[in-house]
Design an enzyme around this catalytic site. Sequence first.
Site, short mmCIF file in Angstrom:
data_model
loop_
_atom_site.label_atom_id
_atom_site.label_comp_id
_atom_site.label_asym_id
_atom_site.label_seq_id
_atom_site.Cartn_x
_atom_site.Cartn_y
_atom_site.Cartn_z
CG ASN A 86 24.31 32.26 32.52
OD1 ASN A 86 23.78 31.20 32.22
ND2 ASN A 86 23.62 33.36 32.77
N GLY A 92 25.87 32.52 27.35
CA GLY A 92 25.29 33.87 27.30
C GLY A 92 25.76 34.76 28.42
CD GLN A 93 30.40 34.53 32.61
OE1 GLN A 93 30.90 33.56 32.04
NE2 GLN A 93 30.87 35.02 33.74
CG HIS A 99 27.41 36.58 38.08
ND1 HIS A 99 28.37 36.83 37.13
CD2 HIS A 99 26.24 36.44 37.41
CE1 HIS A 99 27.80 36.87 35.94
NE2 HIS A 99 26.51 36.63 36.07
CG LEU A 100 24.59 31.08 42.69
CD1 LEU A 100 24.51 29.95 41.67
CD2 LEU A 100 24.97 30.52 44.07
CG HIS A 101 21.96 34.59 37.55
ND1 HIS A 101 21.52 35.81 37.10
CD2 HIS A 101 23.07 34.31 36.84
CE1 HIS A 101 22.33 36.25 36.14
NE2 HIS A 101 23.29 35.34 35.96
P1 5GP Z 1 25.23 36.84 33.22
O1 5GP Z 1 24.51 36.88 31.91
O2 5GP Z 1 26.66 37.35 33.10
O3 5GP Z 1 25.15 35.50 33.89
O4 5GP Z 1 24.44 37.82 34.18
C1 5GP Z 1 24.85 39.12 34.47
C2 5GP Z 1 23.72 39.77 35.23
O5 5GP Z 1 24.21 40.95 35.82
C3 5GP Z 1 22.54 40.17 34.33
O6 5GP Z 1 21.36 39.52 34.80
C4 5GP Z 1 22.48 41.68 34.47
O7 5GP Z 1 21.16 42.18 34.51
C5 5GP Z 1 23.22 41.95 35.77
N1 5GP Z 1 23.93 43.22 35.82
C6 5GP Z 1 24.72 43.76 34.86
N2 5GP Z 1 25.21 44.93 35.29
C7 5GP Z 1 24.72 45.13 36.54
C8 5GP Z 1 24.89 46.19 37.48
O8 5GP Z 1 25.57 47.19 37.27
N3 5GP Z 1 24.23 46.06 38.67
C9 5GP Z 1 23.45 44.97 38.96
N4 5GP Z 1 22.86 44.94 40.15
N5 5GP Z 1 23.29 43.96 38.08
C10 5GP Z 1 23.90 44.03 36.89
#
Ligand code: 5GP
Length: 112
Positions: A86, A92-93, A99-101
């Site tokens: 994202n 929706g980031q 980061h890569l999911h």
């Molecule tokens: P984004 O929406 O930015 O692509 O994804 C961020 C991801 O980081 C979300 O899936 C959320 O659950 C995860 N996340 C947020 N804070 C933390 C954290 O403190 N530890 C871990 N392991 N994941 C996190």
Amino acid sequence: MNDCIFCLISKGEVNSKKLFSNDFCFVIEDIAPKAPLHLLIIPHKHILRLSDFEDVAIILGSMFDAAVNYAKNIGIADDGYRLVINQGENSGQEVPHLHLHLLSGRKLLGMG
Ligand code: 5GP
Ligand code: ZN
């Protein structure tokens, strides 16, 4: 950036089990998994926007390399998985650190 959660995890200032780490990036479990297996591949360096960097191919290449090797090592390469980035508000980031999911462990629905 001192208050960035992924920077704090990278430095070990917030506890989160690193499943894999190399000079460039590390892998942790997502705290709120959207699939039975939901990992995050995170560069140690605080990268806000991909477009801020000229060496974007190197950055992404290292992250995808780590993800693909990790997936192979834990035996999910044949079943398959999804890799998602994202980037920016419309995506929706939530965490403003690249980061890569990696999502796997069930049949994932189409992109919506
Ligand atoms: P984004 O929406 O930015 O692509 O994804 C961020 C991801 O980081 C979300 O899936 C959320 O659950 C995860 N996340 C947020 N804070 C933390 C954290 O403190 N530890 C871990 N392991 N994941 C996190
Ligand atoms: Zn950061």
